[in-house]
Design an enzyme around this catalytic site. Structure first.
Site, PDB file in Angstrom:
ATOM      1  N   TYR A  23       0.865  -1.188   0.000  1.00 26.58           N
ATOM      2  CA  TYR A  23       0.000   0.000   0.000  1.00 26.58           C
ATOM      3  C   TYR A  23       0.901   1.237   0.000  1.00 26.58           C
ATOM      4  CZ  TYR A  23      -3.851   3.074   1.638  1.00 26.58           C
ATOM      5  OH  TYR A  23      -4.795   4.074   1.779  1.00 26.58           O
ATOM      6  N   LYS A  82      -1.348  -1.077  -4.146  1.00 27.32           N
ATOM      7  CA  LYS A  82      -2.428  -0.092  -4.059  1.00 27.32           C
ATOM      8  C   LYS A  82      -1.700   1.243  -4.102  1.00 27.32           C
ATOM      9  CE  LYS A  82      -5.617   1.755  -0.606  1.00 27.32           C
ATOM     10  NZ  LYS A  82      -5.886   2.937  -1.415  1.00 27.32           N
TER      11      LYS A  82
HETATM   12  C1  SI3 Z   1      -5.201  10.099   1.024  1.00 26.17           C
HETATM   13  C2  SI3 Z   1      -6.503   9.368   0.813  1.00 26.17           C
HETATM   14  O1  SI3 Z   1      -7.323   9.331   1.688  1.00 26.17           O
HETATM   15  N1  SI3 Z   1      -6.636   8.795  -0.363  1.00 26.17           N
HETATM   16  C3  SI3 Z   1      -7.851   8.058  -0.703  1.00 26.17           C
HETATM   17  C4  SI3 Z   1      -8.443   8.634  -1.978  1.00 26.17           C
HETATM   18  O2  SI3 Z   1      -9.573   7.878  -2.331  1.00 26.17           O
HETATM   19  C5  SI3 Z   1      -8.866  10.080  -1.765  1.00 26.17           C
HETATM   20  O3  SI3 Z   1      -9.759  10.188  -0.678  1.00 26.17           O
HETATM   21  C6  SI3 Z   1      -9.546  10.645  -3.006  1.00 26.17           C
HETATM   22  O4  SI3 Z   1      -8.730  10.450  -4.128  1.00 26.17           O
HETATM   23  C7  SI3 Z   1      -9.814  12.136  -2.821  1.00 26.17           C
HETATM   24  O5  SI3 Z   1      -8.586  12.831  -2.802  1.00 26.17           O
HETATM   25  C8  SI3 Z   1      -7.526   6.572  -0.918  1.00 26.17           C
HETATM   26  O6  SI3 Z   1      -6.398   6.410  -1.697  1.00 26.17           O
HETATM   27  C9  SI3 Z   1      -7.380   5.892   0.438  1.00 26.17           C
HETATM   28  C10 SI3 Z   1      -7.939   4.539   0.437  1.00 26.17           C
HETATM   29  O7  SI3 Z   1      -8.199   3.954  -0.565  1.00 26.17           O
HETATM   30  C11 SI3 Z   1      -8.133   3.841   1.714  1.00 26.17           C
HETATM   31  O8  SI3 Z   1      -9.163   4.036   2.335  1.00 26.17           O
HETATM   32  O9  SI3 Z   1      -7.235   3.092   2.111  1.00 26.17           O
END
Ligand code: SI3
Length: 307
Positions: A138, A168
């Site tokens: 990750y 990921k």
């Molecule tokens: C830094 C962060 O929280 N990144 C999110 C993104 O989905 C993010 O919320 C989205 O791209 C909006 O910036 C995901 O990569 C995190 C994720 O998948 C998880 O819940 O582990």
């Protein structure tokens, strides 16, 4: 000033003794599958606040997702990353024992690995506790501060971690991401993109899937984007990405993170996602109202042609 202090301390009191609520997970699974077309989940990651939970809580959540997901979900990947190697190994063992489809781990981010060798040594120890299920690294440098290049990490990784299946990839470095796709084509790693506002660009360079916070409530819109891309209807795919971008760009300006994701998700699904855990603070009512109004102004994202 005084009133701000007052409301912060009321909020702190409210958040102080919050416990996890396992009773909504069955409903959550049904919502993802039936309403969002999402059949793969990543448990105890960033959005699930895995790093704010005790090991015991993480295990309870992992078990509940695996149990509730039986015959409904295709993959339940459990995030087992932790700051301490023994804790991470224990969570990996537990995930394998309960029948998770895969495990994943972030790089530890207090004492950080400073080179590929140190990171791989840590990940190998974790992955070897679950030798019969796939392992995903990750990569989330905005939160871990660990910026080891993934193109370099993948070189020879299978020899070091036989269960290594993919990454990921929650970073905006599309050059590194594209290099991974290009250079390791033969290995057929799964490169799951995690910056939702840039997913279409990642698809263009070959992303094989996505994991992100917005798929909790905009899963269908993203599935439509995938479909449009697969059909080579790039105008339609861009329309989805631009709308998602319009929403995210709007909420970023209001202040957006895990707490806000939970609030949006609660408001759209009707499932109480609860407040975040301290030090995160709940989203404000003002945020929730504005975010909801913005989504309502983009019906393209939330209404779908009947099947
Ligand atoms: C830094 C962060 O929280 N990144 C999110 C993104 O989905 C993010 O919320 C989205 O791209 C909006 O910036 C995901 O990569 C995190 C994720 O998948 C998880 O819940 O582990």
């Amino acid at each position: 000033m005084l009133s701000t202090k007052g409301s912060v301390s009321r909020e702190v009191t409210r958040l102080r003794s919050r416990k996890i609520n396992l009773s909504v997970i069955g409903q959550y699974v049904d919502y993802l599958v039936d309403k969002q077309g999402v059949k793969n989940v990543f448990v105890n990651g960033t959005t699930g606040e895995g790093l704010a939970l005790s090991s015991q809580e993480r295990k309870q959540l992992a078990e509940e997702w695996v149990n509730q997901g039986k015959k409904k979900l295709e993959h339940v990947i459990i995030h087992v990353g932790a700051l301490s190697l023994p804790e991470s190994k224990e969570l990996a063992r537990h995930a394998a024992e309960i029948g998770a489809s895969g495990i994943s781990a972030i790089a530890p981010f207090f004492f950080k690995p400073t080179n590929k060798g140190a990171l791989v040594a840590f990940l190998r120890e974790v992955a070897s506790e679950a030798p019969h299920i796939p392992f995903y690294y990750y990569h989330i440098p905005p939160l871990t501060g660990v910026k080891i290049c993934i193109e370099d990490l993948l070189d020879g990784i299978k020899k070091q971690i036989p269960t290594f299946q993919g990454v990921k990839y929650s970073d905006t470095d599309l050059l590194d991401f594209a290099q991974c796709m290009d250079k390791y084509n033969k290995e057929q790693f799964l490169l799951l993109y995690g910056v939702d506002e840039q997913l279409l660009s990642a698809l263009a360079v070959g992303a094989t899937g996505a994991v992100g916070s917005t798929y909790n409530y905009l899963g269908q819109a993203n599935n439509m984007m995938f479909q449009a891309y697969a059909n080579q209807d790039f105008a339609l795919a861009r329309k989805y990405q631009f709308c998602i971008g319009e929403f995210l760009s709007f909420v970023f300006k209001l202040g957006f993170g895990v707490a806000q994701t939970k609030a949006i998700m609660t408001s759209l699904s009707g499932i109480p996602m609860g407040p975040p855990r301290l030090p995160l603070m709940s989203a404000s009512e003002e945020f929730i109202t504005k975010a909801k109004a913005k989504l309502d102004s983009l019906p393209f994202l939330t209404t779908y042609p009947a099947k």
